[in-house]
Design an enzyme around this catalytic site. Sequence first.
Site, mmCIF file in Angstrom:
data_model
loop_
_atom_site.group_PDB
_atom_site.id
_atom_site.type_symbol
_atom_site.label_atom_id
_atom_site.label_comp_id
_atom_site.label_asym_id
_atom_site.label_seq_id
_atom_site.Cartn_x
_atom_site.Cartn_y
_atom_site.Cartn_z
ATOM 1 N N GLU A 24 4.205 2.528 3.592
ATOM 2 C CA GLU A 24 4.966 3.769 3.382
ATOM 3 C C GLU A 24 6.392 3.527 2.906
ATOM 4 O O GLU A 24 7.230 4.423 2.980
ATOM 5 C CB GLU A 24 5.017 4.627 4.672
ATOM 6 C CG GLU A 24 3.705 4.768 5.408
ATOM 7 C CD GLU A 24 2.672 5.541 4.636
ATOM 8 O OE1 GLU A 24 3.049 6.429 3.860
ATOM 9 O OE2 GLU A 24 1.471 5.250 4.792
ATOM 10 N N ASP B 96 1.796 -5.723 -6.863
ATOM 11 C CA ASP B 96 1.944 -4.783 -5.747
ATOM 12 C C ASP B 96 0.857 -5.112 -4.741
ATOM 13 O O ASP B 96 -0.322 -5.197 -5.091
ATOM 14 C CB ASP B 96 1.809 -3.343 -6.246
ATOM 15 C CG ASP B 96 1.958 -2.321 -5.121
ATOM 16 O OD1 ASP B 96 2.546 -2.676 -4.076
ATOM 17 O OD2 ASP B 96 1.473 -1.186 -5.280
#
Length: 383
Positions: free
Chosen positions: A64, A225
């Site tokens: 997050e 990522d």
Amino acid sequence: KIWLSSAPRLHKPIQPSEARSGTMGLCASVTEEDIHNKKIHKQLRADKKSHQDVQKLLLLGAGESGKSTVFKQMISIYGQGFSEAERKSYRSIIFGNVVQSMQMLISQAKYRVEQLKKNSFAISDDLNVEVTTVMVAKPQRGDMDAKLAKCIASLWKDAGIQATYKVRSQFQLNDSASYYFEQAESLGATGYIPSEADVMRSRARTTGVIEQEFSVQNHRFRMFDVGGQRSERKKWIHCFEGVNGVLFVAAISTYDQVLFEDGETNRMVEAVHLFKDVCNSKWFEKTSMILFLNKEDLFRQKIEETPINVSPVFHYYDGDGSYDDTTAYIGRVFEDQNGNPHKRIYTHLTHATDQSNVLRVFESVKDKVLHDGLVAAGIVTTA
């Protein structure tokens, strides 16, 4: 485009030619083989040089944190962007985000009324049909018709839902919930195609490793990522070797929130501890370390009501509570985790959904990574 990384092409070794009769035939065979070998060695040297010319960047951070949004911005700014077909593919993710977010607000509002006896969170009885319609919706279906969209838009205007939204740090809610709620009816329109802004704010958990290669002013970069949740971190090791720069993303707006994984650990405590591990890892002893203090826009709003010392890791903060003072303090807390006196941390305040901000910050990152690469190669001094 996003694709999984692939190893440099390997060439099979040349097998000795079958013996031929006659001196002329043997000479001809050796000559052909020499030519073939020469071509292969030339290609191998080119492959190696090409690989060395690519600056490898690793995006790390807790779940997050917004690092996947940074990744999508790189695709938009330096890659080929998102085609209409690719943006359409995000509809199901966006619809799921919107429905799940409103379901969470309804559930939390009911909990506060029924269990905590706080009637200020009560949803208007006039919206009973809308509540039922939303609660029976299946987020995983990936579609949202006009009726459901209108129900969500009506609920968003309700005083009880708004009161629940104000205490969203007490439960898990998508940061982009209000952005989508404000345009709910547009999302439910026939033929809706997400904009790039819609895509940037969509939330889907990253699993494994994804890669994007792009060029900036004739310099090639390859960015990875990786999943930020605890269960995904063991997979990071595969990306460490030969990395030129680590971009560590920490969502500073989450200082009063807990982890999705355990519902207990303060998110900034997790982020600081993880940064300490990454910063002092043997894999990154000579690697450029760039710290993104992300979601500064949400942080700016939140500090007006909630002091940062509610987070255990910022417990000793006693400044004036201003944006400049609190962000400077947070930066120092992260930088103090660095155990190498010869390593410098390059810190930036970021707003990952703002493309102009990401562009400006990455220009600085690019120059730093390239400069450090030249220093490592002995081409320039550290000055």
